[in-house]
Structures are given as structure tokens and as C-alpha cells.
Design a protein around this motif. Structure first.
Motif, PDB file in Angstrom:
ATOM      1  N   VAL A  30     -18.061  67.803 -51.036  1.00 47.06           N
ATOM      2  CA  VAL A  30     -18.196  69.275 -51.128  1.00 47.06           C
ATOM      3  C   VAL A  30     -19.682  69.252 -50.660  1.00 47.06           C
ATOM      4  O   VAL A  30     -20.645  68.795 -50.759  1.00 47.06           O
ATOM      5  N   TYR A  31     -19.769  70.647 -49.727  1.00 43.50           N
ATOM      6  CA  TYR A  31     -20.904  70.774 -48.954  1.00 43.50           C
ATOM      7  C   TYR A  31     -21.362  71.963 -49.244  1.00 43.50           C
ATOM      8  O   TYR A  31     -20.588  72.930 -49.090  1.00 43.50           O
ATOM      9  N   LYS A  32     -22.631  72.217 -49.580  1.00 44.99           N
ATOM     10  CA  LYS A  32     -23.423  73.578 -49.690  1.00 44.99           C
ATOM     11  C   LYS A  32     -24.630  73.873 -48.788  1.00 44.99           C
ATOM     12  O   LYS A  32     -25.547  72.909 -48.763  1.00 44.99           O
ATOM     13  N   ALA A  33     -24.441  74.978 -48.023  1.00 46.63           N
ATOM     14  CA  ALA A  33     -25.645  75.346 -47.139  1.00 46.63           C
ATOM     15  C   ALA A  33     -26.369  76.354 -48.400  1.00 46.63           C
ATOM     16  O   ALA A  33     -26.025  77.184 -49.001  1.00 46.63           O
ATOM     17  N   ALA A  34     -27.786  75.808 -48.347  1.00 44.96           N
ATOM     18  CA  ALA A  34     -28.549  76.555 -49.523  1.00 44.96           C
ATOM     19  C   ALA A  34     -29.896  76.891 -49.136  1.00 44.96           C
ATOM     20  O   ALA A  34     -30.397  76.231 -48.034  1.00 44.96           O
ATOM     21  N   ALA A  35     -30.535  77.829 -49.812  1.00 48.41           N
ATOM     22  CA  ALA A  35     -31.696  78.276 -49.463  1.00 48.41           C
ATOM     23  C   ALA A  35     -32.399  78.440 -50.896  1.00 48.41           C
ATOM     24  O   ALA A  35     -32.071  78.749 -52.084  1.00 48.41           O
ATOM     25  N   GLU A  36     -33.627  78.092 -50.742  1.00 52.65           N
ATOM     26  CA  GLU A  36     -34.843  78.164 -51.964  1.00 52.65           C
ATOM     27  C   GLU A  36     -34.742  79.433 -52.479  1.00 52.65           C
ATOM     28  O   GLU A  36     -34.906  80.464 -51.800  1.00 52.65           O
ATOM     29  N   GLN A  37     -34.672  79.737 -53.660  1.00 50.71           N
ATOM     30  CA  GLN A  37     -34.777  81.021 -54.319  1.00 50.71           C
ATOM     31  C   GLN A  37     -36.278  81.306 -54.454  1.00 50.71           C
ATOM     32  O   GLN A  37     -37.033  80.263 -55.121  1.00 50.71           O
ATOM     33  N   LEU A  38     -36.807  82.410 -54.092  1.00 50.74           N
ATOM     34  CA  LEU A  38     -38.101  82.552 -54.369  1.00 50.74           C
ATOM     35  C   LEU A  38     -38.334  83.431 -55.448  1.00 50.74           C
ATOM     36  O   LEU A  38     -39.791  83.475 -56.040  1.00 50.74           O
ATOM     37  N   ASN A  39     -37.511  83.870 -56.248  1.00 46.35           N
ATOM     38  CA  ASN A  39     -37.596  84.228 -57.424  1.00 46.35           C
ATOM     39  C   ASN A  39     -36.221  84.139 -58.152  1.00 46.35           C
ATOM     40  O   ASN A  39     -35.321  83.874 -57.592  1.00 46.35           O
ATOM     41  N   GLU A  40     -36.425  84.391 -59.511  1.00 47.16           N
ATOM     42  CA  GLU A  40     -35.185  83.777 -60.400  1.00 47.16           C
ATOM     43  C   GLU A  40     -33.899  84.881 -60.051  1.00 47.16           C
ATOM     44  O   GLU A  40     -32.766  84.438 -60.686  1.00 47.16           O
ATOM     45  N   ASN A  41     -34.019  86.217 -59.862  1.00 50.57           N
ATOM     46  CA  ASN A  41     -33.007  87.046 -59.590  1.00 50.57           C
ATOM     47  C   ASN A  41     -32.375  87.071 -58.136  1.00 50.57           C
ATOM     48  O   ASN A  41     -31.515  87.793 -58.041  1.00 50.57           O
ATOM     49  N   GLU A  42     -32.833  86.337 -57.242  1.00 48.75           N
ATOM     50  CA  GLU A  42     -32.444  86.115 -55.781  1.00 48.75           C
ATOM     51  C   GLU A  42     -30.855  85.933 -55.623  1.00 48.75           C
ATOM     52  O   GLU A  42     -30.297  86.598 -54.961  1.00 48.75           O
ATOM     53  N   ALA A  43     -30.435  84.839 -56.488  1.00 49.42           N
ATOM     54  CA  ALA A  43     -28.980  84.460 -56.431  1.00 49.42           C
ATOM     55  C   ALA A  43     -28.089  85.600 -56.729  1.00 49.42           C
ATOM     56  O   ALA A  43     -27.274  86.089 -55.786  1.00 49.42           O
ATOM     57  N   GLY A  44     -28.251  86.378 -57.682  1.00 51.17           N
ATOM     58  CA  GLY A  44     -27.562  87.463 -58.019  1.00 51.17           C
ATOM     59  C   GLY A  44     -27.794  88.711 -57.148  1.00 51.17           C
ATOM     60  O   GLY A  44     -26.772  89.282 -56.889  1.00 51.17           O
ATOM     61  N   LYS A  45     -28.978  88.932 -56.608  1.00 48.97           N
ATOM     62  CA  LYS A  45     -29.196  89.939 -55.540  1.00 48.97           C
ATOM     63  C   LYS A  45     -28.256  89.842 -54.540  1.00 48.97           C
ATOM     64  O   LYS A  45     -27.886  90.732 -53.859  1.00 48.97           O
ATOM     65  N   TYR A  46     -28.119  88.461 -53.995  1.00 47.19           N
ATOM     66  CA  TYR A  46     -27.399  88.224 -52.735  1.00 47.19           C
ATOM     67  C   TYR A  46     -25.768  87.853 -52.985  1.00 47.19           C
ATOM     68  O   TYR A  46     -25.273  87.281 -52.108  1.00 47.19           O
ATOM     69  N   ASP A  47     -25.257  87.789 -54.328  1.00 48.80           N
ATOM     70  CA  ASP A  47     -24.153  87.606 -54.635  1.00 48.80           C
ATOM     71  C   ASP A  47     -23.699  86.075 -54.406  1.00 48.80           C
ATOM     72  O   ASP A  47     -22.870  85.903 -53.969  1.00 48.80           O
ATOM     73  N   LEU A  48     -24.668  85.166 -54.616  1.00 48.01           N
ATOM     74  CA  LEU A  48     -24.554  83.726 -54.193  1.00 48.01           C
ATOM     75  C   LEU A  48     -24.554  82.991 -55.622  1.00 48.01           C
ATOM     76  O   LEU A  48     -25.210  83.516 -56.490  1.00 48.01           O
ATOM     77  N   GLU A  49     -23.989  81.812 -55.579  1.00 46.98           N
ATOM     78  CA  GLU A  49     -24.154  80.774 -56.532  1.00 46.98           C
ATOM     79  C   GLU A  49     -25.294  80.107 -56.628  1.00 46.98           C
ATOM     80  O   GLU A  49     -26.022  80.150 -55.428  1.00 46.98           O
ATOM     81  N   SER A  50     -25.826  79.533 -57.907  1.00 45.63           N
ATOM     82  CA  SER A  50     -27.084  78.617 -57.543  1.00 45.63           C
ATOM     83  C   SER A  50     -27.028  77.334 -58.369  1.00 45.63           C
ATOM     84  O   SER A  50     -26.045  77.196 -59.283  1.00 45.63           O
ATOM     85  N   GLN A  51     -27.936  76.558 -58.114  1.00 43.56           N
ATOM     86  CA  GLN A  51     -28.270  75.471 -58.918  1.00 43.56           C
ATOM     87  C   GLN A  51     -29.553  74.882 -58.606  1.00 43.56           C
ATOM     88  O   GLN A  51     -30.333  75.429 -58.042  1.00 43.56           O
ATOM     89  N   VAL A  52     -29.909  73.843 -59.183  1.00 40.97           N
ATOM     90  CA  VAL A  52     -31.456  73.234 -59.081  1.00 40.97           C
ATOM     91  C   VAL A  52     -31.354  72.033 -58.442  1.00 40.97           C
ATOM     92  O   VAL A  52     -30.587  70.977 -58.755  1.00 40.97           O
ATOM     93  N   ILE A  53     -32.219  71.775 -57.550  1.00 39.47           N
ATOM     94  CA  ILE A  53     -32.377  70.351 -56.871  1.00 39.47           C
ATOM     95  C   ILE A  53     -33.486  69.660 -57.820  1.00 39.47           C
ATOM     96  O   ILE A  53     -34.660  70.440 -58.085  1.00 39.47           O
ATOM     97  N   PRO A  54     -33.195  68.964 -58.519  1.00 37.69           N
ATOM     98  CA  PRO A  54     -34.196  68.087 -59.490  1.00 37.69           C
ATOM     99  C   PRO A  54     -35.187  67.623 -59.249  1.00 37.69           C
ATOM    100  O   PRO A  54     -35.187  66.820 -57.939  1.00 37.69           O
ATOM    101  N   LYS A  55     -36.391  67.646 -59.666  1.00 40.17           N
ATOM    102  CA  LYS A  55     -37.633  67.020 -59.202  1.00 40.17           C
ATOM    103  C   LYS A  55     -37.452  65.496 -59.517  1.00 40.17           C
ATOM    104  O   LYS A  55     -36.462  64.871 -60.227  1.00 40.17           O
ATOM    105  N   GLY A  56     -38.229  64.567 -58.898  1.00 39.31           N
ATOM    106  CA  GLY A  56     -38.095  63.118 -59.272  1.00 39.31           C
ATOM    107  C   GLY A  56     -38.167  62.390 -57.816  1.00 39.31           C
ATOM    108  O   GLY A  56     -38.633  62.993 -56.536  1.00 39.31           O
TER     109      GLY A  56
END
Length: 145
Positions: A57-83
Motif C-alpha cells: 500500500v503506497y500513500k502520497a503524502a504532504a506535511e500538514q502545516l496545521n492540525e485542520n488541513e487534512a479535513g480542509k482538503y478532505d484527506l486521510e491523515s497519519q503521523v510519521i513518528p520521530k526516531g
């Protein structure tokens, strides 16, 4: 190959490709048509097998600049974890896009040190470069490659 420390979580929004690898370009095109360019925003490719080794499964992703962006653009979201990530940096990848797949083959050569729940991450840097990386598991996060 080197270790790369991602020092903060990165919230992203994404479009899932219809297939792998054939649907990758279309997923990126869909993402770029919905999410406006910003010099502050990083773009990513996120992939891993789900439901079997041959079902990537491949996802083309863009960093969210604020916490509401995914909803604004009607996109799913996830977090790339630090480490700590095992990483290969590729300059001017467009000259030979096959380098990305080859880099992940090298990164996957020792599964025992990788996070079993991790993803293959492409972090696009500028227009020409990409950092391919896979998160190390917790006990190997301090390894020196």
C-alpha cells in the motif's frame, strides 16, 4: 547508508495509490492538485505491505502545516513518528527513479534491526533529492551504521 534522526513527529495527509507501483504517479498528481505548494511543506511517499508481503500500500503524502488541513482538503491523515531511521540519500533521483526501489532493497537487508510496524518513507527534499528511510526498532535506535 547512514542513520538519520527525525527529531519530531510529522503529521501528514495523504492520497492512497490505486496500485503499486503503477499508481504512484497518479497518487502524487492527485495530492498536488488538492494541496497547495508551500516552501514550508515536505512531501513524502509512505509504503509497506498490508495483508501479505505482495500487497504494498503506497500513500502520497504532504506535511500538514496545521492540525485542520487534512479535513480542509478532505484527506486521510497519519503521523510519521520521530526516531532514528536507517537512511539513504539520493541526489537528482529523477535521472534514474529506479534508485528509490534499489535504496529500499538495501535498507531492508537486515529486518531484525527495523521497526516491524514501520513504513518505507521517501522524504522529498527540494525538487531533485529524496531521502529513503525506514525506522529502526527501539533497541537498535542507537546503532551506528
Amino acid at each position: 547508508m547512514e542513520n538519520y534522526n527525525l527529531d519530531h513527529d510529522i503529521p501528514v495527509m495523504y492520497v492512497t495509490a490505486s496500485s503499486f507501483p503503477e499508481g504512484i504517479c497518479e497518487a502524487h498528481d492527485q495530492l498536488h492538485s488538492r494541496v497547495p505548494f508551500s516552501g514550508e511543506r515536505h512531501f513524502f511517499g509512505i509504503s509497506r505491505p498490508e495483508g501479505g508481503l505482495h500487497n504494498i500500500v503506497y500513500k502520497a503524502a504532504a506535511e500538514q502545516l496545521n492540525e485542520n488541513e487534512a479535513g480542509k482538503y478532505d484527506l486521510e491523515s497519519q503521523v510519521i513518528p520521530k526516531g532514528m531511521y536507517r537512511s539513504i540519500y539520493i541526489s537528482d533521483y529523477a535521472k534514474d527513479p529506479q534508485q528509490i526501489g534499489q535504496a529500499f532493497e538495501q535498507l531492508l537487508d537486515n529486518l531484525s534491526i527495523l521497526d516491524p510496524n514501520g513504513y518505507c518513507i521517501e522524504m522529498y527534499i527540494g525538487k531533485d533529492d529524496v531521502r529513503c528511510m525506514i525506522r529502526l526498532n527501539a533497541k537498535n535506535g542507537e546503532l551506528k551504521m
